[in-house]
Design a protein around this motif. Sequence first.
Motif, PDB file in Angstrom:
ATOM      1  N   VAL A 121       0.807  -1.098   0.067  1.00 35.58           N
ATOM      2  CA  VAL A 121      -0.057   0.155   0.076  1.00 35.58           C
ATOM      3  C   VAL A 121       0.894   1.334   0.194  1.00 35.58           C
ATOM      4  N   LEU A 122       0.460   2.193  -1.117  1.00 38.89           N
ATOM      5  CA  LEU A 122       1.403   3.497  -0.708  1.00 38.89           C
ATOM      6  C   LEU A 122       0.489   4.611  -0.194  1.00 38.89           C
ATOM      7  N   PRO A 123       1.145   5.404   0.255  1.00 39.46           N
ATOM      8  CA  PRO A 123       2.617   5.553   0.624  1.00 39.46           C
ATOM      9  C   PRO A 123       3.107   4.579   1.844  1.00 39.46           C
ATOM     10  N   LEU A 124       4.038   3.954   1.817  1.00 38.23           N
ATOM     11  CA  LEU A 124       4.900   2.976   2.834  1.00 38.23           C
ATOM     12  C   LEU A 124       6.107   3.897   3.090  1.00 38.23           C
ATOM     13  N   THR A 125       6.269   4.003   4.554  1.00 31.25           N
ATOM     14  CA  THR A 125       7.394   4.547   5.016  1.00 31.25           C
ATOM     15  C   THR A 125       8.156   3.787   6.120  1.00 31.25           C
ATOM     16  N   VAL A 126       9.563   3.265   5.732  1.00 24.26           N
ATOM     17  CA  VAL A 126       9.856   2.325   6.760  1.00 24.26           C
ATOM     18  C   VAL A 126      11.285   3.223   7.469  1.00 24.26           C
ATOM     19  N   LEU A 127      11.354   3.070   8.534  1.00 21.11           N
ATOM     20  CA  LEU A 127      12.665   3.486   9.253  1.00 21.11           C
ATOM     21  C   LEU A 127      13.474   2.337   9.598  1.00 21.11           C
ATOM     22  N   TYR A 128      14.826   2.701   9.201  1.00 23.68           N
ATOM     23  CA  TYR A 128      16.054   1.675   9.289  1.00 23.68           C
ATOM     24  C   TYR A 128      16.938   2.521  10.387  1.00 23.68           C
ATOM     25  N   ASN A 129      17.586   1.657  11.234  1.00 21.72           N
ATOM     26  CA  ASN A 129      18.769   2.482  12.117  1.00 21.72           C
ATOM     27  C   ASN A 129      19.919   2.183  11.383  1.00 21.72           C
TER      28      ASN A 129
END
Length: 183
Positions: free
Chosen positions: A143-151
């Motif tokens: 599903v857009l938008p999709l936002t992912v935070l990576y360390n």
Amino acid sequence: MAAALAGCDTGEADPAQGGEEVSSETGVEEFTGTLDRTFAGEAIPAVMLSDPAGITMELADSGDRPILLNLWATWCAPCVVEMPLLDALAGELGEDVRVLTVSEDLSGADAVVPFFEERGFTNLPRWMDPNNDLAIAFGGGAVLPLTVLYNADGKEVWRVIGSYDWGSEEARVLVQEALADDG
């Protein structure tokens, strides 16, 4: 009445999708994204991205600092609303967190270049994934938008599925988790 911005689920030929409703009275928007921590600890996908000049980047080798990865498309109404907020956030974060916007438009640079030129974004990169390899890495049909935070170690901290107010104080607090996360 507030605008409700949902997520987009396909790249059909329609100009925009997603249940966008804008109030002429207040201009207030309601962002309906969902914070999801169930994938925390998963590695950043090993997907090759490209920019309009043909430069490529292996996403898994994209640096040693936290990454805020946003999948979007020009035909996705909630994505279009988020982009100026992400541009401002990227400017505020500077070198602390790398904000990567990745277009899932099948037409690649033909869609991305004019979109960026019309809006004058100065802090966002123009990465593209015209084969949707990244969407597939996230389980297909993302599903857009999709936002992912990576360390900084390339491990997922959280993801937001759907639209989110990246201009809010809450967003800044959430992004700070990557800076505090030991991996």
